[in-house]
Scaffold this motif. Structure first.
Motif, mmCIF file in Angstrom:
data_model
loop_
_atom_site.group_PDB
_atom_site.id
_atom_site.type_symbol
_atom_site.label_atom_id
_atom_site.label_comp_id
_atom_site.label_asym_id
_atom_site.label_seq_id
_atom_site.Cartn_x
_atom_site.Cartn_y
_atom_site.Cartn_z
ATOM 1 N N PRO A 46 118.600 60.151 68.862
ATOM 2 C CA PRO A 46 119.935 59.219 68.913
ATOM 3 C C PRO A 46 120.874 60.217 67.833
ATOM 4 O O PRO A 46 122.063 59.490 67.942
ATOM 5 N N GLN A 52 121.786 53.715 70.799
ATOM 6 C CA GLN A 52 120.354 53.635 70.467
ATOM 7 C C GLN A 52 119.604 52.626 71.303
ATOM 8 O O GLN A 52 118.434 53.274 71.703
ATOM 9 N N ASP A 56 116.343 53.806 73.427
ATOM 10 C CA ASP A 56 114.980 52.634 73.179
ATOM 11 C C ASP A 56 114.457 52.728 74.692
ATOM 12 O O ASP A 56 113.334 52.747 74.902
#
Length: 113
Positions: A46, A52, A56
């Motif tokens: 990241p 983010q 993920d």
């Protein structure tokens, strides 16, 4: 106008993903070393940009079977440039590059013993 299920030409956002081609690490490595490399990548990824939530989603997809991985990238709005997930984009155009070692195991993985 088109039918409800049509997409514009060139829309690759729903490209079907596949496992990466077999690859070889420069040196034979153990599963523990591979897991450490993966952990380091996901911890630092990241910081190279992007969102983010997309990182993920890519992390979850990398660890899932192909069917679930496809559902994850589709629901996250990830635009897959390479079917093996090594290059992807988000809807805002940010680029996400994944090394093969986070997506599959090398052909020269050795036993810990």
């Amino acid at each position: 106008m088109g039918c409800a299920g049509s997409r514009p030409k060139g829309d690759d956002s729903s490209k079907k993903i596949r496992k990466p081609k077999p690859w070889k690490h420069p040196e034979a490595i153990t599963r523990t070393q591979l897991m450490k490399m993966r952990e380091e990548f996901w911890d630092t990824a990241p910081h190279y940009g992007g969102r983010q939530e997309i990182w993920d989603a890519l992390h979850a997809a990398a660890e899932a079977d192909l069917t679930l991985a496809q559902a994850i990238v589709d629901s996250a709005g990830v635009i897959v440039q390479r079917a093996d997930l090594t290059i992807c984009y988000d809807e805002r155009g940010a680029k996400y590059e994944l090394p093969k070692y986070v997506l599959s195991e090398p052909t020269n993985l050795i036993d810990e013993n």
